[in-house]
Design a protein around this motif. Structure first.
Motif, PDB file in Angstrom:
ATOM      1  N   ALA A   1       0.829  -1.204   0.000  1.00  0.00           N
ATOM      2  CA  ALA A   1       0.000   0.000   0.000  1.00  0.00           C
ATOM      3  C   ALA A   1       0.867   1.259   0.000  1.00  0.00           C
ATOM      4  O   ALA A   1       0.579   2.227  -0.717  1.00  0.00           O
ATOM      5  N   ILE A   2       1.935   1.238   0.782  1.00  0.00           N
ATOM      6  CA  ILE A   2       2.837   2.398   0.857  1.00  0.00           C
ATOM      7  C   ILE A   2       3.540   2.612  -0.483  1.00  0.00           C
ATOM      8  O   ILE A   2       3.645   3.742  -0.961  1.00  0.00           O
ATOM      9  N   LYS A   3       3.981   1.522  -1.119  1.00  0.00           N
ATOM     10  CA  LYS A   3       4.616   1.654  -2.440  1.00  0.00           C
ATOM     11  C   LYS A   3       3.640   2.259  -3.446  1.00  0.00           C
ATOM     12  O   LYS A   3       4.020   3.099  -4.271  1.00  0.00           O
ATOM     13  N   ALA A   4       2.372   1.846  -3.376  1.00  0.00           N
ATOM     14  CA  ALA A   4       1.362   2.389  -4.297  1.00  0.00           C
ATOM     15  C   ALA A   4       1.154   3.884  -4.037  1.00  0.00           C
ATOM     16  O   ALA A   4       1.055   4.674  -4.988  1.00  0.00           O
ATOM     17  N   ILE A   5       1.105   4.283  -2.779  1.00  0.00           N
ATOM     18  CA  ILE A   5       0.915   5.698  -2.436  1.00  0.00           C
ATOM     19  C   ILE A   5       2.127   6.517  -2.882  1.00  0.00           C
ATOM     20  O   ILE A   5       1.980   7.628  -3.393  1.00  0.00           O
ATOM     21  N   ILE A   6       3.319   5.962  -2.703  1.00  0.00           N
ATOM     22  CA  ILE A   6       4.532   6.663  -3.140  1.00  0.00           C
ATOM     23  C   ILE A   6       4.486   6.885  -4.649  1.00  0.00           C
ATOM     24  O   ILE A   6       4.788   7.970  -5.147  1.00  0.00           O
ATOM     25  N   ALA A   7       4.057   5.861  -5.382  1.00  0.00           N
ATOM     26  CA  ALA A   7       3.940   5.994  -6.842  1.00  0.00           C
ATOM     27  C   ALA A   7       2.859   7.024  -7.207  1.00  0.00           C
ATOM     28  O   ALA A   7       3.064   7.854  -8.101  1.00  0.00           O
TER      29      ALA A   7
ATOM     30  N   GLY B   1       5.706  13.793   4.322  1.00  0.00           N
ATOM     31  CA  GLY B   1       4.438  14.326   4.817  1.00  0.00           C
ATOM     32  C   GLY B   1       3.305  14.092   3.836  1.00  0.00           C
ATOM     33  O   GLY B   1       2.181  13.763   4.231  1.00  0.00           O
ATOM     34  N   LYS B   2       3.605  14.238   2.557  1.00  0.00           N
ATOM     35  CA  LYS B   2       2.605  14.016   1.517  1.00  0.00           C
ATOM     36  C   LYS B   2       2.161  12.555   1.516  1.00  0.00           C
ATOM     37  O   LYS B   2       0.972  12.246   1.429  1.00  0.00           O
ATOM     38  N   VAL B   3       3.116  11.646   1.656  1.00  0.00           N
ATOM     39  CA  VAL B   3       2.822  10.207   1.671  1.00  0.00           C
ATOM     40  C   VAL B   3       2.018   9.848   2.919  1.00  0.00           C
ATOM     41  O   VAL B   3       1.016   9.131   2.841  1.00  0.00           O
TER      42      VAL B   3
ATOM     43  N   GLY C   1       0.096  11.793   4.712  1.00  0.00           N
ATOM     44  CA  GLY C   1      -1.255  12.361   4.589  1.00  0.00           C
ATOM     45  C   GLY C   1      -2.153  11.491   3.723  1.00  0.00           C
ATOM     46  O   GLY C   1      -3.311  11.232   4.066  1.00  0.00           O
ATOM     47  N   ALA C   2      -1.610  11.014   2.605  1.00  0.00           N
ATOM     48  CA  ALA C   2      -2.387  10.150   1.713  1.00  0.00           C
ATOM     49  C   ALA C   2      -2.711   8.826   2.393  1.00  0.00           C
ATOM     50  O   ALA C   2      -3.818   8.299   2.262  1.00  0.00           O
ATOM     51  N   LEU C   3      -1.749   8.278   3.129  1.00  0.00           N
ATOM     52  CA  LEU C   3      -1.982   7.019   3.850  1.00  0.00           C
ATOM     53  C   LEU C   3      -3.079   7.177   4.893  1.00  0.00           C
ATOM     54  O   LEU C   3      -3.953   6.319   5.023  1.00  0.00           O
ATOM     55  N   LYS C   4      -3.025   8.272   5.653  1.00  0.00           N
ATOM     56  CA  LYS C   4      -4.016   8.500   6.707  1.00  0.00           C
ATOM     57  C   LYS C   4      -5.416   8.619   6.128  1.00  0.00           C
ATOM     58  O   LYS C   4      -6.370   8.116   6.710  1.00  0.00           O
ATOM     59  N   SER C   5      -5.538   9.281   4.990  1.00  0.00           N
ATOM     60  CA  SER C   5      -6.878   9.458   4.428  1.00  0.00           C
ATOM     61  C   SER C   5      -7.396   8.171   3.789  1.00  0.00           C
ATOM     62  O   SER C   5      -8.590   7.891   3.829  1.00  0.00           O
ATOM     63  N   LYS C   6      -6.505   7.367   3.242  1.00  0.00           N
ATOM     64  CA  LYS C   6      -6.939   6.164   2.516  1.00  0.00           C
ATOM     65  C   LYS C   6      -7.021   4.917   3.400  1.00  0.00           C
ATOM     66  O   LYS C   6      -7.876   4.066   3.193  1.00  0.00           O
ATOM     67  N   TYR C   7      -6.131   4.803   4.374  1.00  0.00           N
ATOM     68  CA  TYR C   7      -6.036   3.562   5.161  1.00  0.00           C
ATOM     69  C   TYR C   7      -6.190   3.789   6.664  1.00  0.00           C
ATOM     70  O   TYR C   7      -5.647   3.030   7.466  1.00  0.00           O
ATOM     71  N   ALA C   8      -6.923   4.800   7.065  1.00  0.00           N
ATOM     72  CA  ALA C   8      -7.111   5.080   8.495  1.00  0.00           C
ATOM     73  C   ALA C   8      -7.717   3.866   9.193  1.00  0.00           C
ATOM     74  O   ALA C   8      -8.662   3.266   8.711  1.00  0.00           O
ATOM     75  N   GLY C   9      -7.136   3.506  10.312  1.00  0.00           N
ATOM     76  CA  GLY C   9      -7.658   2.401  11.091  1.00  0.00           C
ATOM     77  C   GLY C   9      -7.162   1.038  10.652  1.00  0.00           C
ATOM     78  O   GLY C   9      -7.277   0.064  11.381  1.00  0.00           O
ATOM     79  N   GLN C  10      -6.615   0.954   9.454  1.00  0.00           N
ATOM     80  CA  GLN C  10      -6.146  -0.333   8.932  1.00  0.00           C
ATOM     81  C   GLN C  10      -4.640  -0.485   9.048  1.00  0.00           C
ATOM     82  O   GLN C  10      -4.112  -1.571   8.873  1.00  0.00           O
TER      83      GLN C  10
END
Length: 150
Positions: A105-111, A122-124, A126-135
């Motif tokens: 998931a992190i590699k996908a967000i980085i891409a 910080g950008k990565v 932020g995207a992780l928190k909005s897409k995968y919160a709680g997971q």
């Protein structure tokens, strides 16, 4: 959806005279109300499910820290109480990602974000928190991101 689940769980635990579950659910609802007040201060009607899940993740982290202190202080009875609260909180969170799933998931967000250095962390996040919160445990994610971006 999460709000209705919490109210339903509170009613069921009260009817079943399950004091431990009732107490834990009330703590979650109190945290939810705090988050709603914060959100209204920022102009939103109420906190998002992602914000509530992040709040519950931090509740679990606090309880894990307490468990460690209680066990160090030879108080297994209090540690057991904290473990029971964690079990109740986890009922309302989505399934946690494994290390492999998190890395993918992190590699996908980085891409997606085009991140190429530690300046983009910080950008990565932020995207992780909005897409995968709680997971996803953001503390562990932080280490994985650092490893991938450095």
């Amino acid at each position: 959806m999460l709000r209705e689940e919490l109210q339903k769980a509170l009613k069921e635990s009260m009817l079943a005279h399950d004091a431990a579950t009732t107490s834990a659910v009330r703590l979650i609802i109190a945290g939810q109300k705090e988050k709603d007040v914060e959100a209204r201060g920022k102009g939103a009607k109420e906190a998002t499910d992602a914000e509530l899940m992040a709040m519950m993740q931090s509740m679990i982290k606090q309880r894990n820290d307490s468990i460690k202190m209680y066990l160090d202080g030879k108080r297994p009875d209090l540690a057991d109480k904290e473990k029971a609260e964690i079990a109740v909180i986890e009922r309302f969170l989505p399934k946690q990602m494994s290390e492999e799933e998190a890395t993918a998931a992190i590699k996908a967000i980085i891409a997606e974000t085009g991140a190429s250095s530690m300046k983009d962390m910080g950008k990565v996040m932020g995207a992780l928190k909005s897409k995968y919160a709680g997971q996803l445990d953001m503390g562990k994610a932080n280490g994985i991101i650092k490893g991938l971006l450095s």
